[in-house]
Enzyme design. Structure first.
Site, short mmCIF file in Angstrom:
data_model
loop_
_atom_site.label_atom_id
_atom_site.label_comp_id
_atom_site.label_asym_id
_atom_site.label_seq_id
_atom_site.Cartn_x
_atom_site.Cartn_y
_atom_site.Cartn_z
N ASN A 91 26.39 78.08 38.14
CA ASN A 91 26.87 76.76 38.55
C ASN A 91 28.26 76.83 39.20
OD1 ASN A 91 27.42 77.42 35.70
ND2 ASN A 91 28.63 75.54 35.71
N HIS A 92 28.99 77.93 38.97
CA HIS A 92 30.30 78.08 39.61
C HIS A 92 30.23 78.88 40.91
CE1 HIS A 92 32.65 76.14 36.54
NE2 HIS A 92 32.01 76.81 35.60
N HIS A 124 20.42 81.19 34.03
CA HIS A 124 21.76 80.65 33.82
C HIS A 124 21.61 79.21 33.33
CE1 HIS A 124 26.07 81.03 34.51
NE2 HIS A 124 26.05 79.75 34.86
N ASP A 166 28.86 86.81 31.88
CA ASP A 166 29.89 86.16 32.68
C ASP A 166 31.28 86.80 32.55
OD1 ASP A 166 27.61 84.64 31.99
OD2 ASP A 166 28.58 82.78 32.64
N HIS A 204 25.78 81.84 30.89
CA HIS A 204 26.41 80.52 31.02
C HIS A 204 27.08 80.00 29.74
CE1 HIS A 204 27.31 76.46 32.47
NE2 HIS A 204 26.66 75.96 31.44
N HIS A 262 28.56 81.74 27.43
CA HIS A 262 29.73 82.59 27.14
C HIS A 262 29.80 83.02 25.68
CE1 HIS A 262 32.23 81.47 30.97
NE2 HIS A 262 30.94 81.59 31.21
N GLU A 298 30.22 84.73 37.90
CA GLU A 298 30.51 83.36 38.38
C GLU A 298 31.88 82.86 37.96
OE1 GLU A 298 28.62 79.97 36.81
OE2 GLU A 298 29.05 80.49 34.74
N ASN A 299 32.49 83.48 36.93
CA ASN A 299 33.80 83.02 36.45
C ASN A 299 34.91 84.04 36.68
OD1 ASN A 299 31.61 82.23 33.98
ND2 ASN A 299 32.71 80.54 34.95
FE LIG Z 1 29.90 81.28 33.05
FE LIG Z 2 27.88 78.83 34.22
#
Ligand SMILES: [Fe+2]
Ligand SMILES: [Fe+2]
Length: 275
Positions: free
Chosen positions: A67-68, A153, A8, A178, A180, A39-40
């Site tokens: 999820n983001h 994820h 991520d 996910h 991190h 995603e981040n």
């Molecule tokens: Fe993430």
């Molecule tokens: Fe995530």
């Protein structure tokens, strides 16, 4: 096939560090395929089209979300036109974009990249196990594709391990995203699938999972929303997993974690590798 997966990417620090490092990593490790979870990338929440373009331009072959995925709404029309940007496979039917893509290398080899999202402590989704099994039924590792990479994820390590063991021998690399935080469990499972339960983030580790630490911490002291979270912008540690696969079988020969820059103890795969 020589594959690098990076976890991520968080905020500007993560984006800039990954973009700056990818060309050197591609040549230094003689990489055939680079996959990055993004995603981040946008201030910790989602991915904007220009950021996706910058990561592709730096050398990422495939980007994954999570999820983001939809935090930056501009990505919705973009994903429909860019098949190498993936959202989780087990999103509800009709969700824009796709959860898997095949990548044809210049030399004719082919890889399948997919992403699924776990369901423990996560938003409700279709079953990632069944979605993956249905997808894999259309491909043959070492036959129609030389390598298969799956990004799971998910929050729970148990779910990631269960997923990896379920597809041991059918996927070249199962790598988690996910949380991190890079896990120290890189291994090749008995059936030949390389696995690490989390790749870790590419971002500033003087933070709470990539976000400025004080406002993130205060949320745990006071059970109410506080200051808006913002990504920590100190030097990033790029975190990921390197895998070398056998083109004939698609199974892993070698897995090695990669950590470069920033605060975490460094780890760099041997370019040619010990047997
Ligand atoms: Fe993430
Ligand atoms: Fe995530």
């Amino acid at each position: 096939m020589r594959i690098l997966f990076l976890g991520d990417v968080v905020g500007r620090s993560g984006r800039d560090s990954v973009a700056a490092a990818l060309p050197g990593l591609r040549s230094g490790l003689a990489l055939d395929l680079i996959v990055v979870n993004a995603e981040n990338a946008s201030h910790g929440f989602g991915l904007a089209p220009d950021m996706a373009q910058a990561l592709f331009a730096a050398g990422a072959d495939v980007l994954t979300l999570g999820n983001h995925a939809w935090d930056r709404r501009e990505i919705i029309p973009y994903i429909a036109e860019h098949p190498r940007l993936l959202r989780p496979l087990n999103c509800p039917p009709g969700t824009p974009g796709a959860g898997a893509v095949t990548v044809d290398l210049a030399d004719g080899r082919r890889a399948l990249v997919l992403q699924t999202m776990g369901r423990l402590y996560m938003d409700p989704m279709d079953c990632p196990f069944r979605a993956t099994a249905e997808l894999l039924a259309k491909y043959r590792l070492g036959g129609t594709v030389n390598a298969i990479l799956a990004d799971i994820h998910a929050e729970a390590t148990s779910e990631k391990m269960a997923y990896a063991h379920s597809f041991d021998g059918q996927i070249s690399l199962v790598v988690g995203t996910h949380t991190h935080c890079p896990s120290a469990d890189a291994q090749i499972l008995p059936g030949g699938t390389a696995f690490q339960s989390d790749a870790g983030m590419s971002g500033d580790y003087d933070s709470v999972i990539g976000m400025v630490k004080e406002p993130a911490a205060i949320r745990f002291w006071r059970k109410m929303p506080g200051e808006r979270l913002a990504p920590a912008e100190g030097p990033a540690t790029i975190c990921g997993v390197f895998v070398e696969t056998d083109d004939a079988t698609g199974l892993a020969r070698r897995i090695a974690p990669l950590r470069q820059g920033g605060r975490l103890a460094p780890a760099m795969p041997e370019p040619m590798g010990a047997p």
